[in-house]
Design an enzyme around this catalytic site. Structure first.
Site, PDB file in Angstrom:
ATOM      1  N   HIS A 121      36.751  32.385  37.580  1.00  0.00           N
ATOM      2  CA  HIS A 121      36.103  31.494  36.618  1.00  0.00           C
ATOM      3  C   HIS A 121      36.096  30.092  37.180  1.00  0.00           C
ATOM      4  O   HIS A 121      37.044  29.690  37.852  1.00  0.00           O
ATOM      5  CB  HIS A 121      36.851  31.515  35.277  1.00  0.00           C
ATOM      6  CG  HIS A 121      36.016  30.998  34.157  1.00  0.00           C
ATOM      7  ND1 HIS A 121      35.905  29.665  33.883  1.00  0.00           N
ATOM      8  CD2 HIS A 121      35.228  31.643  33.277  1.00  0.00           C
ATOM      9  CE1 HIS A 121      35.083  29.514  32.867  1.00  0.00           C
ATOM     10  NE2 HIS A 121      34.651  30.693  32.483  1.00  0.00           N
ATOM     11  N   ASP A 127      34.426  38.690  30.485  1.00  0.00           N
ATOM     12  CA  ASP A 127      33.429  39.742  30.694  1.00  0.00           C
ATOM     13  C   ASP A 127      34.024  41.029  31.228  1.00  0.00           C
ATOM     14  O   ASP A 127      33.362  42.060  31.232  1.00  0.00           O
ATOM     15  CB  ASP A 127      32.338  39.245  31.654  1.00  0.00           C
ATOM     16  CG  ASP A 127      31.482  38.197  30.986  1.00  0.00           C
ATOM     17  OD1 ASP A 127      31.189  38.366  29.808  1.00  0.00           O
ATOM     18  OD2 ASP A 127      31.131  37.209  31.642  1.00  0.00           O
TER      19      ASP A 127
HETATM   20  N1  CMC Z   1      35.174  38.039  43.856  1.00  0.00           N
HETATM   21  C1  CMC Z   1      35.537  37.651  45.097  1.00  0.00           C
HETATM   22  N2  CMC Z   1      35.800  36.395  45.455  1.00  0.00           N
HETATM   23  C2  CMC Z   1      35.673  35.453  44.523  1.00  0.00           C
HETATM   24  C3  CMC Z   1      35.284  35.760  43.199  1.00  0.00           C
HETATM   25  C4  CMC Z   1      35.035  37.112  42.873  1.00  0.00           C
HETATM   26  N3  CMC Z   1      34.670  37.468  41.639  1.00  0.00           N
HETATM   27  N4  CMC Z   1      35.231  34.630  42.462  1.00  0.00           N
HETATM   28  C5  CMC Z   1      35.565  33.632  43.277  1.00  0.00           C
HETATM   29  N5  CMC Z   1      35.848  34.126  44.532  1.00  0.00           N
HETATM   30  C6  CMC Z   1      36.339  33.369  45.695  1.00  0.00           C
HETATM   31  C7  CMC Z   1      35.234  32.562  46.363  1.00  0.00           C
HETATM   32  O1  CMC Z   1      34.598  33.310  47.360  1.00  0.00           O
HETATM   33  C8  CMC Z   1      36.016  31.400  46.904  1.00  0.00           C
HETATM   34  O2  CMC Z   1      36.703  31.825  48.049  1.00  0.00           O
HETATM   35  P1  CMC Z   1      36.929  30.787  49.301  1.00  0.00           P
HETATM   36  O3  CMC Z   1      37.765  29.672  48.730  1.00  0.00           O
HETATM   37  O4  CMC Z   1      37.637  31.597  50.336  1.00  0.00           O
HETATM   38  O5  CMC Z   1      35.566  30.339  49.718  1.00  0.00           O
HETATM   39  C9  CMC Z   1      37.082  31.145  45.842  1.00  0.00           C
HETATM   40  O6  CMC Z   1      37.286  32.419  45.211  1.00  0.00           O
HETATM   41  C10 CMC Z   1      36.700  30.104  44.814  1.00  0.00           C
HETATM   42  O7  CMC Z   1      35.505  30.525  44.220  1.00  0.00           O
HETATM   43  P2  CMC Z   1      34.244  29.594  43.895  1.00  0.00           P
HETATM   44  O8  CMC Z   1      32.997  30.280  44.343  1.00  0.00           O
HETATM   45  O9  CMC Z   1      34.499  28.201  44.379  1.00  0.00           O
HETATM   46  O10 CMC Z   1      34.336  29.591  42.333  1.00  0.00           O
HETATM   47  P3  CMC Z   1      33.217  29.105  41.375  1.00  0.00           P
HETATM   48  O11 CMC Z   1      33.898  28.262  40.376  1.00  0.00           O
HETATM   49  O12 CMC Z   1      32.065  28.489  42.095  1.00  0.00           O
HETATM   50  O13 CMC Z   1      32.688  30.472  40.737  1.00  0.00           O
HETATM   51  C11 CMC Z   1      32.366  32.280  39.264  1.00  0.00           C
HETATM   52  C12 CMC Z   1      33.088  30.934  39.503  1.00  0.00           C
HETATM   53  C13 CMC Z   1      32.644  32.753  37.847  1.00  0.00           C
HETATM   54  C14 CMC Z   1      30.844  32.079  39.449  1.00  0.00           C
HETATM   55  C15 CMC Z   1      32.896  33.282  40.304  1.00  0.00           C
HETATM   56  O14 CMC Z   1      34.287  33.449  40.143  1.00  0.00           O
HETATM   57  C16 CMC Z   1      32.177  34.629  40.222  1.00  0.00           C
HETATM   58  O15 CMC Z   1      31.086  34.780  40.787  1.00  0.00           O
HETATM   59  N6  CMC Z   1      32.785  35.629  39.482  1.00  0.00           N
HETATM   60  C17 CMC Z   1      32.131  36.904  39.269  1.00  0.00           C
HETATM   61  C18 CMC Z   1      31.087  36.759  38.173  1.00  0.00           C
HETATM   62  C19 CMC Z   1      31.709  36.676  36.795  1.00  0.00           C
HETATM   63  O16 CMC Z   1      32.590  37.444  36.422  1.00  0.00           O
HETATM   64  N7  CMC Z   1      31.192  35.729  35.977  1.00  0.00           N
HETATM   65  C20 CMC Z   1      31.620  35.557  34.605  1.00  0.00           C
HETATM   66  C21 CMC Z   1      32.285  34.246  34.374  1.00  0.00           C
HETATM   67  S1  CMC Z   1      33.091  34.198  32.780  1.00  0.00           S
HETATM   68  C22 CMC Z   1      31.819  34.278  31.645  1.00  0.00           C
HETATM   69  C23 CMC Z   1      31.099  33.004  31.478  1.00  0.00           C
HETATM   70  O17 CMC Z   1      31.743  31.976  31.170  1.00  0.00           O
HETATM   71  O18 CMC Z   1      29.854  33.013  31.616  1.00  0.00           O
END
Ligand code: CMC
Length: 444
Positions: free
Chosen positions: A319, A377
């Site tokens: 998240h 989710d």
């Molecule tokens: N699976 C694998 N790696 C992940 C994931 C994941 N689900 N989420 C984050 N990471 C990794 C990411 O690759 C990064 O790694 P590194 O530091 O080595 O580059 C690190 O964790 C930090 O992630 P980020 O991309 O900077 O995090 P973000 O804040 O940009 O993304 C997110 C948040 C929710 C988009 C992401 O965690 C994700 O895509 N999760 C899966 C989709 C999901 O479940 N979404 C629902 C969110 S909750 C409902 C809502 O509020 O809408």
């Protein structure tokens, strides 16, 4: 609670530039603002005019886009408060419509206020008969979120008497209409996809009950709503009602900042919510589990999730704000156990697979180090699946619930004297000035 305040001592951050900076200014003092909770913020509104510098913050990871009194999140501690009330208390003790009132009005309703509010919502649940024609323009296999974007946007072509955003009374009527009609529009999208007749709402039913009635009853038989199912659905709605300045809420604020009508704003919110990184994740979780298929394949998928060259992410994990257990996920985990017990789904193979995936991921150093925990989710899909809601409708239900949050934020934005049209700036890295020369095309 007044607006954000300057610290008593007019605390400010002193920014020093090396001599010869673009604006010629060498120092600037940025006021520090304090909210009632959460980190203090640097007020950079005068930064550009005084220094010729912008800030660069893709994804707004460190930028407060507005001042708000609606929802507070502490992502490190896993805290979520609506108007000061913890989300777990609201989910256990309140109802979706009371939470809707709380989010929009600022306080829980008195019994008289609640009676009036509930009546207003109940009496706006039907949609204009002509709106039904929109559905037949869609293919039967259209994704219901595509239908939602279209039909909700089209409401602005039907309800001309609630489009003037400068009129507080019209704003309230539009808000009530949206909250009331979303379940009807959503259930109609489902009925259309399965080729069944649309079902009219019933005034004697509660909000979640009415949705279940419109989804699952048919003219040929009687349908009684299971109260345990209705309660679980109501809880899911509460847990999805608002979540501070998330992508879709920020979209609604941005669209609304231009003065667009509320139906157009909410349609934009729905479009944003549809993405798999946001509301589309609950649907993506079940699709992912189906793809994994068996617990023996979990390590293979975890490796994919960790591989930076592979776009696959573990859906339902991670998240932007929570670096701890999502407090909504905790409530939903408990609710999912209750509802799956009640409906005899506890041995559901996908649920077993999800539990195993969760266990392994929570022990994996990659997920531990990055503080990637299950989010809301990860569990909501199981409850919805158990109560018979098809996967493609999961995000639609999220949209039904989040409409309340979108509206609360849209109202707050319009009433905010500091409100301005949203207009971010950029770090330009394209061509510098070049002049047009007529092209000579060889061989023509
Ligand atoms: N699976 C694998 N790696 C992940 C994931 C994941 N689900 N989420 C984050 N990471 C990794 C990411 O690759 C990064 O790694 P590194 O530091 O080595 O580059 C690190 O964790 C930090 O992630 P980020 O991309 O900077 O995090 P973000 O804040 O940009 O993304 C997110 C948040 C929710 C988009 C992401 O965690 C994700 O895509 N999760 C899966 C989709 C999901 O479940 N979404 C629902 C969110 S909750 C409902 C809502 O509020 O809408």
């Amino acid at each position: 609670m007044g607006p954000a305040i300057l610290d008593d001592n007019h605390e400010s951050a002193h920014l020093e530039f090396t001599p010869g900076t673009p604006g010629g200014v060498e120092t600037v003092d940025l006021p520090i603002l304090h909210g009632t909770m959460g980190p203090a913020v640097l007020d950079i509104r005068k930064l550009y005019t005084e220094t010729d510098y912008f800030t660069y913050d893709p994804g707004y990871t460190a930028t407060a886009s507005c001042e708000s009194k609606i929802t507070f999140i502490d992502g490190e501690k896993g805290i979520l408060l609506h108007r000061g009330y913890p989300i777990d208390e609201l989910a256990e003790k309140s109802t979706f419509l009371k939470v809707a009132y709380l989010l929009m009005e600022g306080d829980l309703p008195t019994s008289e206020e609640y009676i009036t509010f509930e009546k207003n919502i109940t009496h706006h649940t039907m949609v204009h008969e002509q709106l039904r024609n929109f559905y037949s323009g869609f293919r039967r296999d259209a994704h219901p979120m595509a239908i939602m974007v279209g039909v909700v946007g089209a409401l602005s072509a039907f309800y001309h008497d609630s489009l003037d955003i400068r009129d507080p009374q019209q704003r309230i009527i539009a808000s009530h209409r949206l909250i009331a009609k979303m379940p009807t529009i959503a259930a109609m999208a489902y009925k259309y996809s399965v080729g069944q007749p649309f079902v009219y709402p019933k005034n004697e039913l509660g909000y979640a009950e009415n949705f279940l009635h419109m989804m699952f009853s048919t003219p040929t038989g009687s349908y009684t709503v299971n109260p345990v199912v209705a309660k679980a659905l109501d809880k899911i709605l509460i847990l999805h009602a608002d979540h501070e300045q998330n992508a879709s809420t920020s979209t609604v604020r941005l669209v609304g900042s231009s003065g667009a009508n509320p139906f157009a704003c909410i349609a934009a919110g729905i479009a944003c919510l549809w993405g798999p990184a946001h509301g589309g994740a609950n649907e993506a979780v079940l699709n992912m589990l189906k793809e994994i298929g068996h617990k023996d394949r979990i390590p293979e998928f975890l490796e994919k999730a960790k591989n930076k060259d592979d776009p696959f992410r573990l859906m339902g994990f991670g998240h932007r704000v929570y670096k701890n257990f999502d407090p909504r996920a905790r409530v939903l985990w408990k609710t999912s156990q209750e509802i799956l017990d009640e409906l005899g789904f506890d041995n559901d193979p996908l649920l077993q697979l999800a539990k195993e995936l969760e266990r392994i991921a929570l022990e994996d150093p990659y997920f531990v180090e990055r503080k990637l925990y299950p989010n809301v989710d990860f569990y909501s899909g199981f409850i919805l699946k158990a109560i018979g809601v098809p996967t493609t409708m999961f995000t639609v239900l999220f949209a039904v619930a989040r409409t309340v949050g979108w509206i609360a934020h849209w109202m707050e934005m319009i009433e905010d004297p500091a409100q301005k049209i949203g207009r971010p700036r950029q770090l330009y890295t394209g061509h510098t000035l070049r002049h047009y020369e007529p092209q000579t095309h060889h061989g023509i």
